[in-house]
Design a protein around this motif. Structure first.
Motif, PDB file in Angstrom:
ATOM      1  N   PHE A  30       0.799  -1.145  -0.139  1.00  0.00           N
ATOM      2  CA  PHE A  30      -0.086  -0.038   0.174  1.00  0.00           C
ATOM      3  C   PHE A  30       1.042   1.246   0.009  1.00  0.00           C
ATOM      4  N   ARG A  31       2.027   1.264   0.972  1.00  0.00           N
ATOM      5  CA  ARG A  31       2.775   2.347   0.956  1.00  0.00           C
ATOM      6  C   ARG A  31       3.601   2.776  -0.264  1.00  0.00           C
ATOM      7  N   ARG A  32       4.041   1.656  -0.903  1.00  0.00           N
ATOM      8  CA  ARG A  32       4.657   1.884  -2.354  1.00  0.00           C
ATOM      9  C   ARG A  32       3.856   2.500  -3.330  1.00  0.00           C
ATOM     10  N   GLU A  33       2.515   1.877  -3.510  1.00  0.00           N
ATOM     11  CA  GLU A  33       1.602   2.349  -4.539  1.00  0.00           C
ATOM     12  C   GLU A  33       1.346   4.024  -4.160  1.00  0.00           C
ATOM     13  N   MET A  34       1.145   4.411  -2.766  1.00  0.00           N
ATOM     14  CA  MET A  34       0.566   5.490  -2.506  1.00  0.00           C
ATOM     15  C   MET A  34       2.059   6.537  -2.759  1.00  0.00           C
ATOM     16  N   ASP A  35       3.241   6.075  -2.519  1.00  0.00           N
ATOM     17  CA  ASP A  35       4.366   6.935  -2.720  1.00  0.00           C
ATOM     18  C   ASP A  35       4.535   7.331  -4.203  1.00  0.00           C
ATOM     19  N   GLU A  61      -3.343   1.371  10.884  1.00  0.00           N
ATOM     20  CA  GLU A  61      -3.790   2.743  11.303  1.00  0.00           C
ATOM     21  C   GLU A  61      -2.982   3.791  10.743  1.00  0.00           C
ATOM     22  N   PRO A  62      -1.661   3.436  10.571  1.00  0.00           N
ATOM     23  CA  PRO A  62      -0.467   4.627   9.986  1.00  0.00           C
ATOM     24  C   PRO A  62      -0.903   4.820   8.451  1.00  0.00           C
ATOM     25  N   LEU A  63      -1.559   3.799   7.772  1.00  0.00           N
ATOM     26  CA  LEU A  63      -1.786   4.085   6.354  1.00  0.00           C
ATOM     27  C   LEU A  63      -2.906   5.026   6.181  1.00  0.00           C
ATOM     28  N   SER A  64      -3.883   4.781   7.071  1.00  0.00           N
ATOM     29  CA  SER A  64      -4.995   5.914   6.896  1.00  0.00           C
ATOM     30  C   SER A  64      -4.659   7.291   7.104  1.00  0.00           C
ATOM     31  N   VAL A  65      -3.434   7.249   7.916  1.00  0.00           N
ATOM     32  CA  VAL A  65      -2.992   8.722   8.356  1.00  0.00           C
ATOM     33  C   VAL A  65      -2.389   9.266   7.130  1.00  0.00           C
ATOM     34  N   SER A  66      -1.513   8.383   6.406  1.00  0.00           N
ATOM     35  CA  SER A  66      -0.732   8.559   5.278  1.00  0.00           C
ATOM     36  C   SER A  66      -1.702   9.215   4.175  1.00  0.00           C
TER      37      SER A  66
END
Length: 197
Positions: A67-72, A120-125
């Motif tokens: 998820f983080r990679r795709e968001m970045d 939870e950190p992903l929602s914040v991101s």
């Protein structure tokens, strides 16, 4: 990735393994959901299961990393689009790029909305990275004299996500999601749309 792995730089071969695992996991999750066997992910990445667990000891580690990679990648695309297009066009193209992020996220949705505190950190991101990116692009388009409705950025991105998910699992592949999002964009960019004050 485990905190120990994240704390030290990876060798080139290990970095390649991580990249291959994240790409494979993104595809497998989109096809089969986040409960897909790790063997399928490791096999598609061309590595052993032990390599997968060495970098991502928990399934939530792998899901979060995908998820983080795709968001970045989605956030970084904004700068590339701004360098290549006028402000209004950059805004439009970034929203279409965001639909690709939403399509990749589809396989992750059940985990991300499970209530597991690991996510939870992903929602914040989302709120601190994607929402401000859209707001910045919209503001720069307005500053350039482009008609852009004064919408709540989080609500607008949520509407895009709803259009992408509302068409069912084949909406992205058929192009239906992008067509619907382009209609939403046409409304956002209409000269008759309410303007920011």
């Amino acid at each position: 990735m485990s905190s120990e792995t994240a704390a030290r730089p990876l060798r080139a071969d290990a970095r390649q393994n991580v990249d291959a695992l994240l790409e494979a996991a993104k595809d497998v999750f989109a096809e089969s959901g986040v409960d897909a066997p790790v063997r399928a992910i490791a096999g598609r990445a061309g590595v052993g299961v032990g390599t997968l667990y060495r970098h991502f000891p928990l399934r939530s580690d792998l899901i979060s990393a995908v998820f983080r990679r795709e968001m970045d990648a989605c956030v970084e695309a904004a700068d590339e689009l701004q360098a290549a297009h006028p402000p209004g066009e950059a805004l439009d193209e970034w929203v279409i790029r965001y639909t690709q992020f939403v399509a990749a996220k589809r396989g992750l949705s059940s985990a991300l909305h499970s209530g597991d505190s690991a996510y939870e950190p992903l929602s914040v991101s989302f709120s601190t990275r994607l929402v401000p990116t859209f707001a910045r692009l919209a503001a720069e388009a307005r500053d350039a004299g482009e008609p852009v409705a004064d919408v709540d950025p989080e609500e607008f991105l949520g509407s895009v996500a709803n259009l992408c998910h509302g068409g069912g699992p084949d909406a992205a592949a058929s192009g239906r999601a992008e067509r619907m999002v382009r209609l939403l964009l046409a409304g956002l960019r209409s000269p008759d749309a309410p303007q920011a004050s």
